[in-house]
Motif scaffolding. Structure first.
Motif, PDB file in Angstrom:
ATOM      1  N   ALA A 173       0.824  -1.209   0.000  1.00 48.78           N
ATOM      2  CA  ALA A 173       0.000   0.000   0.000  1.00 48.78           C
ATOM      3  C   ALA A 173       0.860   1.263   0.000  1.00 48.78           C
ATOM      4  O   ALA A 173       0.649   2.176  -0.815  1.00 48.78           O
ATOM      5  N   ILE A 174       1.827   1.329   0.920  1.00 54.99           N
ATOM      6  CA  ILE A 174       2.692   2.509   0.999  1.00 54.99           C
ATOM      7  C   ILE A 174       3.799   2.435  -0.042  1.00 54.99           C
ATOM      8  O   ILE A 174       4.049   3.396  -0.771  1.00 54.99           O
ATOM      9  N   GLY A 175       4.457   1.274  -0.098  1.00 56.96           N
ATOM     10  CA  GLY A 175       5.630   1.146  -0.950  1.00 56.96           C
ATOM     11  C   GLY A 175       5.345   1.199  -2.435  1.00 56.96           C
ATOM     12  O   GLY A 175       6.174   1.684  -3.207  1.00 56.96           O
ATOM     13  N   LEU A 176       4.174   0.746  -2.855  1.00 58.50           N
ATOM     14  CA  LEU A 176       3.856   0.712  -4.279  1.00 58.50           C
ATOM     15  C   LEU A 176       2.671   1.600  -4.653  1.00 58.50           C
ATOM     16  O   LEU A 176       2.805   2.521  -5.454  1.00 58.50           O
ATOM     17  N   VAL A 177       1.502   1.326  -4.058  1.00 59.06           N
ATOM     18  CA  VAL A 177       0.268   1.965  -4.510  1.00 59.06           C
ATOM     19  C   VAL A 177       0.304   3.463  -4.280  1.00 59.06           C
ATOM     20  O   VAL A 177       0.019   4.263  -5.184  1.00 59.06           O
ATOM     21  N   ARG A 178       0.636   3.892  -3.077  1.00 59.30           N
ATOM     22  CA  ARG A 178       0.578   5.331  -2.771  1.00 59.30           C
ATOM     23  C   ARG A 178       1.691   6.100  -3.487  1.00 59.30           C
ATOM     24  O   ARG A 178       1.477   7.232  -3.946  1.00 59.30           O
ATOM     25  N   ARG A 179       2.836   5.498  -3.602  1.00 55.83           N
ATOM     26  CA  ARG A 179       3.917   6.187  -4.333  1.00 55.83           C
ATOM     27  C   ARG A 179       3.559   6.317  -5.811  1.00 55.83           C
ATOM     28  O   ARG A 179       3.815   7.356  -6.436  1.00 55.83           O
ATOM     29  N   ALA A 180       2.963   5.267  -6.388  1.00 54.24           N
ATOM     30  CA  ALA A 180       2.563   5.332  -7.798  1.00 54.24           C
ATOM     31  C   ALA A 180       1.471   6.375  -8.001  1.00 54.24           C
ATOM     32  O   ALA A 180       1.475   7.121  -8.988  1.00 54.24           O
ATOM     33  N   ALA A 181       0.528   6.455  -7.044  1.00 54.89           N
ATOM     34  CA  ALA A 181      -0.554   7.438  -7.163  1.00 54.89           C
ATOM     35  C   ALA A 181      -0.002   8.858  -7.108  1.00 54.89           C
ATOM     36  O   ALA A 181      -0.436   9.739  -7.870  1.00 54.89           O
ATOM     37  N   CYS A 210       8.052  20.698  -1.658  1.00 55.08           N
ATOM     38  CA  CYS A 210       9.024  21.293  -0.731  1.00 55.08           C
ATOM     39  C   CYS A 210      10.318  20.485  -0.674  1.00 55.08           C
ATOM     40  O   CYS A 210      11.410  21.057  -0.607  1.00 55.08           O
ATOM     41  N   LEU A 211      10.193  19.152  -0.699  1.00 48.91           N
ATOM     42  CA  LEU A 211      11.369  18.298  -0.534  1.00 48.91           C
ATOM     43  C   LEU A 211      11.996  17.902  -1.861  1.00 48.91           C
ATOM     44  O   LEU A 211      13.188  17.585  -1.936  1.00 48.91           O
ATOM     45  N   GLY A 212      11.200  17.940  -2.911  1.00 46.29           N
ATOM     46  CA  GLY A 212      11.609  17.385  -4.196  1.00 46.29           C
ATOM     47  C   GLY A 212      10.928  16.047  -4.382  1.00 46.29           C
ATOM     48  O   GLY A 212      10.988  15.192  -3.484  1.00 46.29           O
ATOM     49  N   LEU A 213      10.275  15.840  -5.517  1.00 47.49           N
ATOM     50  CA  LEU A 213       9.439  14.655  -5.709  1.00 47.49           C
ATOM     51  C   LEU A 213      10.211  13.361  -5.515  1.00 47.49           C
ATOM     52  O   LEU A 213       9.787  12.474  -4.762  1.00 47.49           O
ATOM     53  N   LEU A 214      11.327  13.194  -6.200  1.00 45.79           N
ATOM     54  CA  LEU A 214      12.054  11.922  -6.124  1.00 45.79           C
ATOM     55  C   LEU A 214      12.609  11.678  -4.727  1.00 45.79           C
ATOM     56  O   LEU A 214      12.610  10.544  -4.236  1.00 45.79           O
ATOM     57  N   ARG A 215      13.050  12.742  -4.079  1.00 47.06           N
ATOM     58  CA  ARG A 215      13.547  12.595  -2.712  1.00 47.06           C
ATOM     59  C   ARG A 215      12.408  12.222  -1.757  1.00 47.06           C
ATOM     60  O   ARG A 215      12.569  11.386  -0.873  1.00 47.06           O
ATOM     61  N   TYR A 216      11.252  12.854  -1.953  1.00 49.27           N
ATOM     62  CA  TYR A 216      10.097  12.562  -1.109  1.00 49.27           C
ATOM     63  C   TYR A 216       9.637  11.110  -1.273  1.00 49.27           C
ATOM     64  O   TYR A 216       9.177  10.485  -0.309  1.00 49.27           O
ATOM     65  N   LEU A 217       9.757  10.573  -2.469  1.00 50.66           N
ATOM     66  CA  LEU A 217       9.298   9.211  -2.744  1.00 50.66           C
ATOM     67  C   LEU A 217      10.222   8.137  -2.188  1.00 50.66           C
ATOM     68  O   LEU A 217       9.848   6.961  -2.160  1.00 50.66           O
ATOM     69  N   ARG A 218      11.429   8.512  -1.754  1.00 53.37           N
ATOM     70  CA  ARG A 218      12.289   7.522  -1.110  1.00 53.37           C
ATOM     71  C   ARG A 218      11.613   7.042   0.171  1.00 53.37           C
ATOM     72  O   ARG A 218      11.105   7.832   0.953  1.00 53.37           O
ATOM     73  N   MET A 219      11.638   5.740   0.410  1.00 51.67           N
ATOM     74  CA  MET A 219      10.887   5.193   1.533  1.00 51.67           C
ATOM     75  C   MET A 219      11.339   5.743   2.869  1.00 51.67           C
ATOM     76  O   MET A 219      10.537   5.867   3.801  1.00 51.67           O
ATOM     77  N   GLU A 220      12.623   6.116   2.995  1.00 48.53           N
ATOM     78  CA  GLU A 220      13.073   6.658   4.275  1.00 48.53           C
ATOM     79  C   GLU A 220      12.441   8.011   4.563  1.00 48.53           C
ATOM     80  O   GLU A 220      12.407   8.454   5.723  1.00 48.53           O
ATOM     81  N   ASN A 221      11.910   8.693   3.545  1.00 45.23           N
ATOM     82  CA  ASN A 221      11.161   9.932   3.735  1.00 45.23           C
ATOM     83  C   ASN A 221       9.651   9.699   3.665  1.00 45.23           C
ATOM     84  O   ASN A 221       8.888  10.228   4.478  1.00 45.23           O
ATOM     85  N   PHE A 222       9.225   8.887   2.713  1.00 44.28           N
ATOM     86  CA  PHE A 222       7.800   8.682   2.445  1.00 44.28           C
ATOM     87  C   PHE A 222       7.086   8.026   3.624  1.00 44.28           C
ATOM     88  O   PHE A 222       5.919   8.317   3.891  1.00 44.28           O
ATOM     89  N   ILE A 223       7.776   7.166   4.363  1.00 43.70           N
ATOM     90  CA  ILE A 223       7.145   6.429   5.460  1.00 43.70           C
ATOM     91  C   ILE A 223       6.643   7.366   6.545  1.00 43.70           C
ATOM     92  O   ILE A 223       5.589   7.140   7.146  1.00 43.70           O
ATOM     93  N   HIS A 224       7.380   8.452   6.815  1.00 42.09           N
ATOM     94  CA  HIS A 224       6.958   9.364   7.875  1.00 42.09           C
ATOM     95  C   HIS A 224       5.568   9.922   7.615  1.00 42.09           C
ATOM     96  O   HIS A 224       4.776  10.104   8.553  1.00 42.09           O
TER      97      HIS A 224
END
Length: 288
Positions: A173-181, A210-224
């Motif tokens: 859900a977080i790792g694939l679906v939400r990042r793809a959306a 604010c963070l940059g799309l690709l940086r935000y999509l990294r799981m170490e950032n996206f999980i928060h």
């Protein structure tokens, strides 16, 4: 990550308000109706919790709960015979839990606002330390587990619920679906073609801007931003190896995964929670 940012977030977004709504007023009847409505909805969604608490050996033992939410587990622990004390980082959680206990005339030793990094209790004060869905929001987890070890008796027990790394929610859900959306919706939102900044995806788009799309999509950032809302400042996910790393003063005695939960996937109530559940319950004892 500063503790003040975490305190500010949970003060502004009390646990569960985003799902079940806040109290309708400040009167006793308002709060009594709120707690009844909240518990019914909470335990319908997370129906495993009462059973997990029932298996704990707490009757007649001094229990410290770290992180109080709306006081639901506090009530459950007290009704099961625990000699209960509670702390929370936020004034609002302390107020609401204290109101619940007073309204329902539930006995307890104390409740106060305090940080898990500086617990206001003498060494070896408690038989059980219990924390449901809280310690994965503590950046200085090594400091937190040292304080917990200090206030726990040598033959005591630590019981925690942590978000599970090997779960359908984290992996799919977080790792694939939400990042793809977000990846698909980002250019459309930037053009103002749908939604807005106050919408859920709009908040994520603003974070990514604010963070940059690709940086935000990294799981170490996206999980928060994908466990407790897009403004949540900090979260971790755990497997047993990471539990052993972050709780070096403790030995794992028992663990289980519960709660099949992976929004937006419609999997609630389906089989598989023991393998892919979002809640990792861990019982630990202090190392000698």
């Amino acid at each position: 990550m500063r503790q003040s940012a975490i305190q500010d977030f949970w003060s502004a977004h009390p646990c569960g308000d985003n799902v079940f709504g806040p109290p309708d007023g400040d009167g006793q009847k308002d709060y009594e109706a709120f707690f009844t409505r909240y518990d019914m909805a909470k335990y319908q969604l997370e129906s495993h919790i009462p059973g997990c608490l029932e298996r704990l050996d707490i009757a007649g033992r001094r229990v410290l709960e770290i992180g109080l939410g709306q006081g639901s587990e506090a009530e459950q622990l007290i009704r099961r015979g625990g000699v209960w004390t509670g702390v929370d980082l936020t004034e609002e959680a302390v107020k609401r839990t204290g109101t619940r206990l007073a309204l329902r005339k539930l006995p307890h030793e104390g409740i106060q606002q305090a940080s898990v990094l500086d617990l206001p209790f003498p060494d070896a004060s408690f038989d059980v330390v219990f924390s449901h869905g809280v310690l994965h929001h503590v950046p200085d987890i090594l400091g937190a587990q040292r304080e917990i070890r200090r206030v726990l008796k040598p033959d005591g027990e630590l019981v925690v619920m942590l978000y599970a790394r090997w779960s359908l929610n984290y992996l799919v859900a977080i790792g694939l679906v939400r990042r793809a959306a977000l990846l698909a919706g980002y250019p459309l939102m930037r053009l103002g073609l749908f939604g807005g900044r106050r919408s859920l995806i709009g908040s994520h788009v603003e974070n990514a801007r604010c963070l940059g799309l690709l940086r935000y999509l990294r799981m170490e950032n996206f999980i928060h931003r994908n466990t407790d809302g897009p403004h949540n400042p900090f979260s971790r996910v755990y497997d047993l190896r990471r539990v052993e790393r972050d709780f070096p003063l403790f030995e794992v005695r028992r663990s289980e995964k519960r709660f099949m939960h992976a929004p937006p996937l419609p999997v609630h109530g389906m089989i598989g929670e023991r393998a892919l559940g979002w809640h990792l319950w861990v019982q630990m004892v202090p190392k000698a």
